[in-house]
Scaffold this motif. Structure first.
Motif, short mmCIF file in Angstrom:
data_model
loop_
_atom_site.label_atom_id
_atom_site.label_comp_id
_atom_site.label_asym_id
_atom_site.label_seq_id
_atom_site.Cartn_x
_atom_site.Cartn_y
_atom_site.Cartn_z
N GLY A 85 4.49 -6.43 12.01
CA GLY A 85 3.96 -5.34 11.21
C GLY A 85 2.55 -5.66 10.73
O GLY A 85 2.07 -6.79 10.86
N ILE A 86 1.89 -4.66 10.18
CA ILE A 86 0.56 -4.82 9.61
C ILE A 86 0.54 -4.14 8.25
O ILE A 86 1.43 -3.35 7.92
CB ILE A 86 -0.55 -4.24 10.51
N ALA A 87 -0.50 -4.45 7.45
CA ALA A 87 -0.65 -3.85 6.13
C ALA A 87 -2.02 -3.20 6.03
O ALA A 87 -3.04 -3.90 5.96
CB ALA A 87 -0.47 -4.91 5.04
N ILE A 88 -2.04 -1.88 6.07
CA ILE A 88 -3.27 -1.11 5.85
C ILE A 88 -3.08 -0.33 4.56
O ILE A 88 -2.17 0.50 4.47
CB ILE A 88 -3.54 -0.15 7.02
N ASN A 89 -3.92 -0.60 3.56
CA ASN A 89 -3.72 0.02 2.26
C ASN A 89 -5.02 0.53 1.67
O ASN A 89 -6.05 -0.15 1.72
CB ASN A 89 -3.08 -0.98 1.29
N ALA A 90 -4.96 1.72 1.13
CA ALA A 90 -6.10 2.36 0.48
C ALA A 90 -5.57 3.63 -0.18
O ALA A 90 -4.47 4.10 0.16
CB ALA A 90 -7.20 2.70 1.48
N PRO A 91 -6.30 4.20 -1.13
CA PRO A 91 -5.89 5.49 -1.69
C PRO A 91 -5.75 6.55 -0.59
O PRO A 91 -6.51 6.56 0.38
CB PRO A 91 -7.03 5.84 -2.66
N VAL A 92 -4.79 7.43 -0.76
CA VAL A 92 -4.49 8.43 0.26
C VAL A 92 -5.73 9.23 0.66
O VAL A 92 -5.99 9.47 1.84
CB VAL A 92 -3.38 9.37 -0.23
N GLU A 202 -18.50 9.46 -4.36
CA GLU A 202 -17.54 10.11 -5.25
C GLU A 202 -16.20 9.38 -5.25
O GLU A 202 -15.56 9.22 -6.30
CB GLU A 202 -17.33 11.57 -4.81
N GLN A 203 -15.78 8.92 -4.09
CA GLN A 203 -14.52 8.18 -4.00
C GLN A 203 -14.63 6.83 -4.70
O GLN A 203 -13.69 6.39 -5.36
CB GLN A 203 -14.12 8.01 -2.54
N HIS A 204 -15.78 6.18 -4.59
CA HIS A 204 -15.98 4.94 -5.32
C HIS A 204 -15.82 5.19 -6.82
O HIS A 204 -15.18 4.38 -7.53
CB HIS A 204 -17.37 4.36 -5.04
N GLY A 205 -16.37 6.29 -7.30
CA GLY A 205 -16.24 6.60 -8.72
C GLY A 205 -14.80 6.82 -9.14
O GLY A 205 -14.40 6.45 -10.25
N ARG A 206 -14.00 7.40 -8.24
CA ARG A 206 -12.61 7.66 -8.57
C ARG A 206 -11.71 6.43 -8.42
O ARG A 206 -10.76 6.26 -9.18
CB ARG A 206 -12.07 8.79 -7.68
N TYR A 207 -11.99 5.58 -7.42
CA TYR A 207 -11.00 4.60 -7.03
C TYR A 207 -11.42 3.13 -7.12
O TYR A 207 -10.61 2.25 -6.82
CB TYR A 207 -10.54 4.88 -5.59
N ASP A 208 -12.65 2.83 -7.50
CA ASP A 208 -13.05 1.41 -7.56
C ASP A 208 -12.18 0.62 -8.52
O ASP A 208 -11.80 -0.53 -8.24
CB ASP A 208 -14.52 1.30 -7.97
N LYS A 209 -11.85 1.21 -9.65
CA LYS A 209 -10.98 0.52 -10.62
C LYS A 209 -9.60 0.24 -10.01
O LYS A 209 -9.04 -0.84 -10.16
CB LYS A 209 -10.85 1.36 -11.88
N LEU A 210 -9.09 1.23 -9.30
CA LEU A 210 -7.78 1.07 -8.65
C LEU A 210 -7.83 0.00 -7.58
O LEU A 210 -6.93 -0.85 -7.49
CB LEU A 210 -7.34 2.40 -8.04
N MET A 211 -8.88 -0.01 -6.75
CA MET A 211 -8.96 -1.00 -5.69
C MET A 211 -9.11 -2.41 -6.24
O MET A 211 -8.56 -3.38 -5.68
CB MET A 211 -10.12 -0.68 -4.74
#
Length: 280
Positions: A85-92, A202-211
């Protein structure tokens, strides 16, 4: 030395749980056909009762060759351990469809292909299918969506297959590890970092904290997780048991999270996961 009378196939045996499982099952007296993707991995893994095979489970020719190898051997196929298996992860929102397809090609469709190729031998020898799941197959944490989706899918495949082949004496078992110290952790961090670099402003602004929280979480898995040999011991037990359970957990976090996921309301679980990832 007596020639083992039974075979077992382990996919994804280059490192981690797959490698530890191949070595453990060889010590149990089984002849292990260990799937690896590179020749150098095959050379490192080769040992008494461990026969490495070059196997990319998304390659139809490789899968067909594995089926022919098992069918032509003459020995009973005791078990198939679907571990690759592999693990690819990021916000949808941020993950391109080609990455979702790659996750499913390896971690769902590849496993189904191997199972279908070997099922005639498993049925003939009343063997077992051991699918390596994950806590992520029961609880999808933020930014773990692609990996969790594939693991959730294999939970459903495992349930369906178990109910289809039970009357023929074939057992289907899901092993559910929590945090395990494997190379997949390191590759998962590298993949997540690469994918985050491709996000829009825009995505960096939304998700950098999450990543950032995601990376801390994965690093904690690598630091605090159990050794892969612990998972291998559980897999060995599931193969040897006269009447195995349908599911086994590996590690204290899996033992806690799996039953918790059945009883805790979604909103409460959302808050627990955010707190765990320090997102509050």
């Amino acid at each position: 030395m007596t020639r083992p009378s039974e075979l077992v196939v382990v996919t994804g045996a280059s490192t981690g749980i797959g490698r530890a499982t191949a070595q453990r099952l060889a010590l149990d007296g089984l002849h292990v056909l260990a799937g690896v993707r590179r020749q150098e991995d095959a050379e490192r893994l080769a040992a008494v009762n461990v026969e490495p095979l070059i196997l990319d489970i998304t390659n139809d020719d490789h899968v067909a060759a594995l089926g022919e190898r098992v069918a032509g051997d003459g020995r009973r196929l005791r078990a198939l351990v679907n571990n690759a298996g592999i693990a690819i992860n990021a916000p949808v929102e941020t993950l391109e469809l080609k990455e979702w397809r790659r996750q499913f090609d390896v971690s769902v469709f590849g496993q189904i292909a191997v199972t279908r190729a070997l099922l005639p031998a498993i049925l003939a020898g009343t063997g077992r299918v051991i699918n390596i799941g994950s806590v992520a197959g029961r609880v999808a944490m933020p930014s773990f969506g692609p990996y969790a989706a594939a693991k959730f899918a294999m939970e459903a495949v495992s349930d369906a297959l178990r109910r289809e082949v039970a009357e023929f004496g074939v057992e289907v078992v899901v092993i559910t590890p929590g945090a395990v110290r494997t190379n997949m952790t390191e590759s998962g961090i590298a993949t997540a970092t690469r994918l985050s670099e491709g996000m829009t402003p825009e995505q960096h602004g939304r998700y950098d904290k999450l990543m950032a929280a995601f990376l801390r979480q994965v690093e904690a898995f690598a630091r605090d997780g159990v050794e892969p040999e612990r998972a291998a011991a559980v897999i060995s037990r599931a193969i040897a048991a006269r009447k195995p359970r349908t599911r086994y957990t590996v590690g204290p976090d899996a033992a806690m999270v799996v039953p918790l996921s059945r009883i805790v309301p979604d909103r409460l679980l959302d808050r627990v996961l955010r707190r765990q990832m320090k997102l509050n």
